[in-house]
Design an enzyme around this catalytic site. Structure first.
Site, PDB file in Angstrom:
ATOM      1  N   LYS A 166       0.841  -1.196   0.000  1.00 35.85           N
ATOM      2  CA  LYS A 166       0.000   0.000   0.000  1.00 35.85           C
ATOM      3  C   LYS A 166       0.881   1.253   0.000  1.00 35.85           C
ATOM      4  O   LYS A 166       0.657   2.190  -0.768  1.00 35.85           O
ATOM      5  CB  LYS A 166      -0.880  -0.032   1.262  1.00 35.85           C
TER       6      LYS A 166
ATOM      7  N   THR B  12     -13.390   4.824  13.618  1.00 36.39           N
ATOM      8  CA  THR B  12     -14.719   4.652  14.204  1.00 36.39           C
ATOM      9  C   THR B  12     -14.598   3.734  15.415  1.00 36.39           C
ATOM     10  O   THR B  12     -14.130   2.601  15.295  1.00 36.39           O
ATOM     11  CB  THR B  12     -15.658   4.020  13.158  1.00 36.39           C
TER      12      THR B  12
ATOM     13  N   GLU C 179     -14.637  11.114  11.076  1.00 35.68           N
ATOM     14  CA  GLU C 179     -14.835  11.525   9.669  1.00 35.68           C
ATOM     15  C   GLU C 179     -16.144  10.937   9.174  1.00 35.68           C
ATOM     16  O   GLU C 179     -16.654   9.977   9.759  1.00 35.68           O
ATOM     17  CB  GLU C 179     -13.659  11.059   8.805  1.00 35.68           C
TER      18      GLU C 179
ATOM     19  N   LEU D 125     -16.689  10.381   5.615  1.00 34.54           N
ATOM     20  CA  LEU D 125     -16.430  10.279   4.170  1.00 34.54           C
ATOM     21  C   LEU D 125     -17.198   9.131   3.535  1.00 34.54           C
ATOM     22  O   LEU D 125     -17.247   8.040   4.084  1.00 34.54           O
ATOM     23  CB  LEU D 125     -14.940  10.034   3.920  1.00 34.54           C
ATOM     24  N   ARG D 126     -17.732   9.402   2.357  1.00 39.26           N
ATOM     25  CA  ARG D 126     -18.347   8.321   1.577  1.00 39.26           C
ATOM     26  C   ARG D 126     -17.308   7.772   0.617  1.00 39.26           C
ATOM     27  O   ARG D 126     -16.555   8.541   0.011  1.00 39.26           O
ATOM     28  CB  ARG D 126     -19.528   8.853   0.755  1.00 39.26           C
ATOM     29  N   GLU D 127     -17.280   6.452   0.456  1.00 44.98           N
ATOM     30  CA  GLU D 127     -16.373   5.860  -0.525  1.00 44.98           C
ATOM     31  C   GLU D 127     -16.722   6.402  -1.899  1.00 44.98           C
ATOM     32  O   GLU D 127     -17.895   6.534  -2.246  1.00 44.98           O
ATOM     33  CB  GLU D 127     -16.502   4.334  -0.535  1.00 44.98           C
TER      34      GLU D 127
ATOM     35  N   CYS E 245     -18.972   0.321   6.195  1.00 45.58           N
ATOM     36  CA  CYS E 245     -19.303   1.182   7.342  1.00 45.58           C
ATOM     37  C   CYS E 245     -20.716   0.998   7.900  1.00 45.58           C
ATOM     38  O   CYS E 245     -20.867   0.716   9.090  1.00 45.58           O
ATOM     39  CB  CYS E 245     -19.102   2.640   6.961  1.00 45.58           C
TER      40      CYS E 245
ATOM     41  N   LYS F 257     -21.975  -0.497  -3.948  1.00 47.26           N
ATOM     42  CA  LYS F 257     -22.711   0.632  -4.524  1.00 47.26           C
ATOM     43  C   LYS F 257     -22.036   1.019  -5.827  1.00 47.26           C
ATOM     44  O   LYS F 257     -20.862   0.660  -6.052  1.00 47.26           O
ATOM     45  CB  LYS F 257     -22.753   1.816  -3.563  1.00 47.26           C
TER      46      LYS F 257
HETATM   47  C1  UDX Z   1     -21.174   5.626   4.494  1.00 41.39           C
HETATM   48  C2  UDX Z   1     -21.595   7.019   4.996  1.00 41.39           C
HETATM   49  O1  UDX Z   1     -22.422   7.634   4.010  1.00 41.39           O
HETATM   50  C3  UDX Z   1     -20.365   7.883   5.272  1.00 41.39           C
HETATM   51  O2  UDX Z   1     -20.765   9.127   5.837  1.00 41.39           O
HETATM   52  C4  UDX Z   1     -19.459   7.141   6.253  1.00 41.39           C
HETATM   53  O3  UDX Z   1     -18.287   7.896   6.531  1.00 41.39           O
HETATM   54  C5  UDX Z   1     -19.082   5.780   5.700  1.00 41.39           C
HETATM   55  O4  UDX Z   1     -20.278   5.028   5.438  1.00 41.39           O
HETATM   56  P1  UDX Z   1     -20.341   4.577   2.218  1.00 41.39           P
HETATM   57  O5  UDX Z   1     -20.058   3.307   2.951  1.00 41.39           O
HETATM   58  O6  UDX Z   1     -19.361   5.059   1.207  1.00 41.39           O
HETATM   59  O7  UDX Z   1     -20.536   5.792   3.243  1.00 41.39           O
HETATM   60  O8  UDX Z   1     -21.747   4.335   1.512  1.00 41.39           O
HETATM   61  P2  UDX Z   1     -23.065   5.181   1.186  1.00 41.39           P
HETATM   62  O9  UDX Z   1     -22.893   5.955  -0.046  1.00 41.39           O
HETATM   63  O10 UDX Z   1     -23.551   5.913   2.389  1.00 41.39           O
HETATM   64  O11 UDX Z   1     -24.066   3.954   0.896  1.00 41.39           O
HETATM   65  C6  UDX Z   1     -24.202   2.892   1.850  1.00 41.39           C
HETATM   66  C7  UDX Z   1     -25.070   1.795   1.334  1.00 41.39           C
HETATM   67  O12 UDX Z   1     -26.443   2.181   1.388  1.00 41.39           O
HETATM   68  C8  UDX Z   1     -24.834   1.371  -0.116  1.00 41.39           C
HETATM   69  O13 UDX Z   1     -24.903  -0.046  -0.192  1.00 41.39           O
HETATM   70  C9  UDX Z   1     -25.954   2.024  -0.889  1.00 41.39           C
HETATM   71  O14 UDX Z   1     -26.280   1.326  -2.064  1.00 41.39           O
HETATM   72  C10 UDX Z   1     -27.085   1.960   0.141  1.00 41.39           C
HETATM   73  N1  UDX Z   1     -28.114   3.002  -0.017  1.00 41.39           N
HETATM   74  C11 UDX Z   1     -27.766   4.313   0.108  1.00 41.39           C
HETATM   75  C12 UDX Z   1     -29.436   2.635  -0.224  1.00 41.39           C
HETATM   76  O15 UDX Z   1     -29.763   1.441  -0.315  1.00 41.39           O
HETATM   77  N2  UDX Z   1     -30.396   3.610  -0.322  1.00 41.39           N
HETATM   78  C13 UDX Z   1     -30.087   4.930  -0.204  1.00 41.39           C
HETATM   79  O16 UDX Z   1     -31.011   5.763  -0.284  1.00 41.39           O
HETATM   80  C14 UDX Z   1     -28.733   5.294   0.011  1.00 41.39           C
END
Ligand code: UDX
Length: 449
Positions: free
Chosen positions: A35, A122, A152, A154-156, A264, A327
């Site tokens: 990494k 976390t 934090e 952050l969204r991936e 997350c 996602k």
């Molecule tokens: C999430 C949080 O959004 C972020 O703030 C935190 O720091 C890390 O976890 P992430 O894991 O990147 O981020 O995913 P996110 O975009 O939030 O989506 C999470 C999951 O929920 C995905 O599987 C997505 O498909 C699902 N989702 C999201 C739904 O099924 N419906 C929705 O309306 C939104």
């Protein structure tokens, strides 16, 4: 001010690159040499929009370096702790803090000057104090070390944008001087009017798991409503529009579908459940467990519908799965609902061909086959499932695809497709929140099961 970032997953690597962007000298440390080598060459070892450019800019400016040697971080004024806290496996459902404890134990004896440790990982409430106690135990004659927490959100896939322009910066401290230091670190963000929320340690520690549990709850709630819509002959899109039109509710995280996954939301929801259970809060723990149960139900009912559409037995049947990542926009397969559903169908004896435009790092022991194109996955398929809402699947030509499959049946579990267009092209189309009466009679029971 000299800054170290310890742990370079998508959180740490992005944080380090963003701090360098604001003009700080940053040394980032990780125990994984592969990494570190990749990041030092300006290439993130995971998919994150805009991060490679930011890494290269920091490295070229001489402000950002990556190393496996923790000694190189020892002289920093502020150390950001960014190691992963995955879900434990035995027993499951807790946040595994072993990487954090390992880091603190290794770092403490190296510290030679007063400094501030800032947790970003976390964690459950109470962790910051344990970090401080552990530093004192590991290096009783060491310099003065304070601990603050700075979660934090952050969204991936959006980590850079979320870091450069966060909704808020949350800082939990016990000491006024630590708050002054963190205000100094975040000065460029404060100058851009990013809200700066100051709080105590426990509130900051709880903030991340609470935010993720809240998002998970919204998603499970809308999935419950989608199922009710199916039975009532109601339109979930219209319902969500009505709900989202109320500013108290808002429109975000109300997309019905296959439920939430990723590294997350599921683990943080379970971590909070464990904290509630440990605190003797049985009602709180039950509530949170129910959110997880509703989430799992989306996967089970998708598998049940697929099985039903194939006559009650998937053994030897050929199924196409479009999408593997948790996602769209991500190559991450962790806790992916799509991988789970593909695995359950393959485990029941189906031949499952999976396509995903980004996910290549698939586990070797998977019971399904990854193929290079959506067309290849669909060739001779008796059923197609769209399980990750990649835009390229919305752009597929249903008429052309129809000629490839054995039967034109699609479960659009993420509501990624234009239902009318696919129906006009002769496809039988099912999506969550769509009137159960539109399903063939012998499949209606699935919605009520
Ligand atoms: C999430 C949080 O959004 C972020 O703030 C935190 O720091 C890390 O976890 P992430 O894991 O990147 O981020 O995913 P996110 O975009 O939030 O989506 C999470 C999951 O929920 C995905 O599987 C997505 O498909 C699902 N989702 C999201 C739904 O099924 N419906 C929705 O309306 C939104």
């Amino acid at each position: 001010m000299r800054i170290s970032v310890l742990g370079t997953g998508y959180l740490g690597a992005t944080h380090a690159a963003c701090l360098a962007r604001e003009g700080y000298d940053v040394v980032a440390v990780d125990c994984d040499p592969r990494k570190v080598a990749s990041l030092a060459a300006g290439r993130a070892p995971f998919r994150e929009d805009g991060l490679d450019d930011l890494l290269r800019a920091g490295i070229d400016a001489g402000r950002l370096c990556f190393t496996t040697d923790l000694h190189e971080a020892a002289g920093a004024d502020v150390h950001f702790l960014c190691v992963g806290t995955p879900e434990t496996t035995d027993p499951p459902g807790r946040l595994d803090l072993s990487a954090l404890w390992g880091l603190v134990d290794d770092l403490a004896p190296l510290l030679r000057r007063p400094c501030l440790l800032v947790g970003r990982s976390t964690v459950p409430a109470g962790t910051a104090r344990e970090v401080r106690d552990r530093v004192q135990r590991s290096a009783p004659a060491g310099p003065e070390v304070s601990v603050a927490w700075n979660p934090e959100f952050l969204r991936e896939g959006h980590a850079v944008a979320d870091s450069v322009d966060p909704h808020r910066i949350v800082v939990g401290t016990e000491d006024a001087a630590d708050l002054v230091s963190l205000r100094e670190v975040y000065r460029p963000w404060l100058d851009r009017d990013v809200p700066f929320v100051t709080t105590d340690l426990a509130t900051a520690e709880l903030a991340k798991v609470s935010a993720n549990a809240m998002l998970a709850t919204r998603i499970s709630m809308v999935n419950v409503l989608a199922e009710l819509c199916e039975q009532a002959g109601a339109d979930v899109d219209g319902l969500v529009e009505v709900l989202g039109g109320d500013p108290r509710i808002g429109r975000d995280y109300l997309e019905p579908g296959l439920g939430f996954g990723g590294s997350c939301l599921p683990k943080d929801l379970r971590g909070l459940t464990a904290s509630a259970q440990d605190a003797g809060l049985a009602v709180a723990a039950d509530f949170l467990r129910q959110v997880d149960r509703v989430n799992d139900h989306q996967r089970s009912r998708t598998v049940a519908l697929a099985t039903d559409l194939l006559g009650g037995d998937v053994r030897g049947r050929r199924i196409a799965v479009l999408g593997a990542a948790f996602k769209a926009g991500s190559d991450d397969l962790r806790e992916s609902p799509a991988v789970d559903v593909a695995g359950r169908l393959a485990g029941a004896g189906a031949t499952v061909l999976v396509h995903d435009p980004a996910a290549h790092d698939v586990p070797s022991d998977r019971p399904w086959q990854l193929v290079a194109t959506a067309a290849e996955a669909c060739t001779d398929a008796e059923l197609v499932l769209v399980l990750t809402p990649w835009p390229e699947y919305a752009d597929l030509d249903p008429a052309r695809l129809r000629r490839r499959v054995r039967f034109p049946r699609v479960i659009d579990a993420r509501r990624a497709l234009d239902r009318e267009r696919w129906q006009q092209a002769g496809w039988q189309h099912w999506a969550p929140g769509v009137d159960a009466a539109t399903l063939p009679a012998d499949h209606r029971s699935v919605a009520t099961a």
